[in-house]
Design an enzyme around this catalytic site. Structure first.
Site, short mmCIF file in Angstrom:
data_model
loop_
_atom_site.label_atom_id
_atom_site.label_comp_id
_atom_site.label_asym_id
_atom_site.label_seq_id
_atom_site.Cartn_x
_atom_site.Cartn_y
_atom_site.Cartn_z
N LYS A 161 47.15 44.14 34.01
CA LYS A 161 48.34 43.79 33.23
C LYS A 161 48.34 44.31 31.74
O LYS A 161 49.27 44.64 31.00
CB LYS A 161 48.66 42.29 33.32
CG LYS A 161 47.44 41.35 32.56
CD LYS A 161 47.91 39.96 32.74
CE LYS A 161 47.05 39.29 33.48
NZ LYS A 161 45.77 38.78 33.57
N LYS B 59 41.77 49.95 38.87
CA LYS B 59 42.38 48.72 39.14
C LYS B 59 43.91 48.62 38.57
O LYS B 59 43.89 49.05 37.19
CB LYS B 59 41.38 47.53 38.72
CG LYS B 59 41.82 46.29 39.21
CD LYS B 59 41.05 45.26 38.49
CE LYS B 59 41.34 44.75 37.07
NZ LYS B 59 41.53 43.29 36.73
N LYS C 133 35.76 46.52 29.57
CA LYS C 133 36.62 46.09 28.23
C LYS C 133 36.09 46.40 27.02
O LYS C 133 37.10 46.81 26.09
CB LYS C 133 37.03 44.69 28.20
CG LYS C 133 37.77 44.16 29.72
CD LYS C 133 38.61 42.83 29.59
CE LYS C 133 39.67 42.83 30.54
NZ LYS C 133 40.32 41.58 30.38
N1 AQP Z 1 44.35 44.59 40.60
C1 AQP Z 1 44.26 43.59 41.01
N2 AQP Z 1 44.08 43.33 42.51
C2 AQP Z 1 43.90 42.29 42.99
N3 AQP Z 1 43.67 41.15 42.41
C3 AQP Z 1 43.65 41.22 40.90
N4 AQP Z 1 43.33 40.43 40.06
C4 AQP Z 1 43.48 40.93 38.79
N5 AQP Z 1 43.74 42.35 39.04
C5 AQP Z 1 43.94 42.42 40.32
C6 AQP Z 1 42.89 39.04 40.34
O1 AQP Z 1 43.86 38.09 39.58
C7 AQP Z 1 43.22 37.07 39.09
C8 AQP Z 1 43.31 36.83 37.64
O2 AQP Z 1 42.94 37.75 36.79
P1 AQP Z 1 43.07 37.57 35.24
O3 AQP Z 1 44.22 37.90 34.71
O4 AQP Z 1 42.21 36.37 35.00
O5 AQP Z 1 41.87 38.76 35.06
P2 AQP Z 1 41.90 40.44 35.27
O6 AQP Z 1 40.93 40.24 36.60
O7 AQP Z 1 41.02 40.77 34.28
O8 AQP Z 1 43.22 40.76 35.56
P3 AQP Z 1 43.92 41.59 34.74
O9 AQP Z 1 45.21 41.90 35.16
O10 AQP Z 1 43.22 43.07 34.85
O11 AQP Z 1 44.22 41.22 33.19
P4 AQP Z 1 43.79 41.96 31.70
O12 AQP Z 1 44.44 43.32 31.88
O13 AQP Z 1 44.05 41.18 30.89
O14 AQP Z 1 42.24 42.13 32.13
C9 AQP Z 1 41.66 37.17 39.54
O15 AQP Z 1 41.48 36.61 40.64
C10 AQP Z 1 41.72 38.84 39.68
O16 AQP Z 1 40.54 39.04 40.66
#
Ligand code: AQP
Length: 341
Positions: A206, A203, A121
């Site tokens: 969002k 990965k 990040k």
């Molecule tokens: N690509 C993924 N595959 C499987 N699990 C995923 N998670 C996130 N992306 C994937 C799981 O979703 C839960 C919530 O995640 P989060 O929104 O709290 O944070 P994150 O992991 O940083 O998810 P994003 O979508 O990548 O958000 P941004 O873009 O805002 O950083 C967690 O259990 C995570 O493992």
């Protein structure tokens, strides 16, 4: 449930959450929310909308508020039952920030510097490498430890944060006695890391700047189909599941998605499509995803309109969350030497 002394045993506790930092992706659903549904009968579950984590990256205030309520509606639409689980908004329980401060004093800079998410990040948001982004794992440790969670169902990307949470809890317990339950991370076998549709070694996120890279649970069905049909694969034109082969990352990802959406395994899906072209395969994956999301969306569209219902849930959720968390916080304050009123 009773133990040998006939005293009722407490159900094991689960805590997890998602950041309302955008519209929820298929990755968030498959890696996290979908699995929570299966846990809610067996465990005492608390699930939150992690808005405090979201502001480690700049958010538009009106969007953050909107996404937070959408996330609550989506949890319920996915099958999380507010009668069985505690659902609340993280910022509604100030104990998270309070415990995070204490835990900051038991966490080393070196440990935080090793966190992959911080490195990723900070590279992505080089103009805003704030202290909150750095101490994100400490706030996450507070989220979990406040509820004395036994299990934390998360996707693979969050396992490093579960490890540091365990280290912090063990360090604190070693000094002050058994204050915190040491949580276990709970990861699904298939779909723990859904990859970007455009860069399948990355990965699915969002907050990806390229909307073609992720499937939002809110996308129109025609958009979902289009995104899957234009997913990056390879020129080999062979449907095989080779999880350790980066050259096959795009196909592996589609096989994993199809497997989860149809209750199969990636190996079995690969067998089912052996000898077929990528076009046919992608069309089938798109159908499976759309059919999996369709009933969720119908429920979501109904729930999101009922603002009073959502408000009742997050308000009563905040009360229960506060009750549970304040017991732990009080214990921590006493242990570290704060004067307890
Ligand atoms: N690509 C993924 N595959 C499987 N699990 C995923 N998670 C996130 N992306 C994937 C799981 O979703 C839960 C919530 O995640 P989060 O929104 O709290 O944070 P994150 O992991 O940083 O998810 P994003 O979508 O990548 O958000 P941004 O873009 O805002 O950083 C967690 O259990 C995570 O493992």
């Amino acid at each position: 449930m009773e133990n040998q002394n006939n005293a009722p045993e407490r159900k094991k506790r689960v805590f997890s959450g998602v950041q309302p930092s955008g519209t929820i992706t298929l990755g968030n659903y498959i890696g996290a929310i979908k699995n929570w549904v299966a846990l809610q009968d067996q465990y005492d579950c608390t699930f939150a909308m992690m808005d405090m984590h979201s502001i480690t990256v700049r958010q538009t205030p009106a969007e953050l508020r909107k996404h937070t309520l959408e996330l609550l509606a989506l949890y319920i639409a996915c099958g999380i039952d507010p009668e069985k689980c505690t659902l609340f908004i993280q910022s509604h329980n100030s104990a998270h920030a309070e415990l995070a401060w204490v835990l900051n004093c038991f966490t080393y800079m070196g440990e935080l510097q090793r966190m992959t998410q911080f490195k990723d990040k900070s590279a992505k948001h080089a103009d805003n490498i704030n202290a909150g982004l750095f101490t994100y794992p400490v706030l996450m440790a507070a989220d979990i430890l406040l509820y004395q969670a036994d299990c934390v169902p998360v996707g693979k990307d969050q396992m490093q944060h579960i490890e540091i949470c365990r280290d912090i809890a063990q360090r604190f317990n070693a000094i002050y006695g058994n204050v915190f339950t040491i949580p276990e991370g709970l990861m699904v076998k298939s779909g723990a890391k859904i990859m970007s549709l455009q860069e399948p070694t990355k990965k699915m996120s969002k907050s990806d700047a390229n909307p073609k890279a992720f499937i939002s649970m809110m996308d129109d069905f025609s958009v979902i189909a289009k995104k899957i049909k234009s997913a990056v694969t390879d020129s080999e034109a062979v449907i095989e599941y080779r999880p350790d082969d980066d050259a096959k990352a795009g196909v592996n990802n589609l096989l994993s998605i199809m497997a989860v959406m149809t209750g199969s395994t990636p190996e079995q899906v690969a067998k089912d499509f052996e000898g077929q072209g990528y076009g046919t395969f992608k069309a089938a994956v798109a159908d499976a995803v759309v059919e999996g999301i369709r009933p969720i969306r119908a429920e979501y569209d109904r729930i999101i309109k009922d603002k009073a219902y959502l408000q009742d849930i997050y308000r009563s959720g905040a009360e229960s969350a506060h009750r549970m968390a304040s017991r732990t916080l009080k214990k921590v304050y006493k242990k570290v030497g704060f004067v307890i009123d």
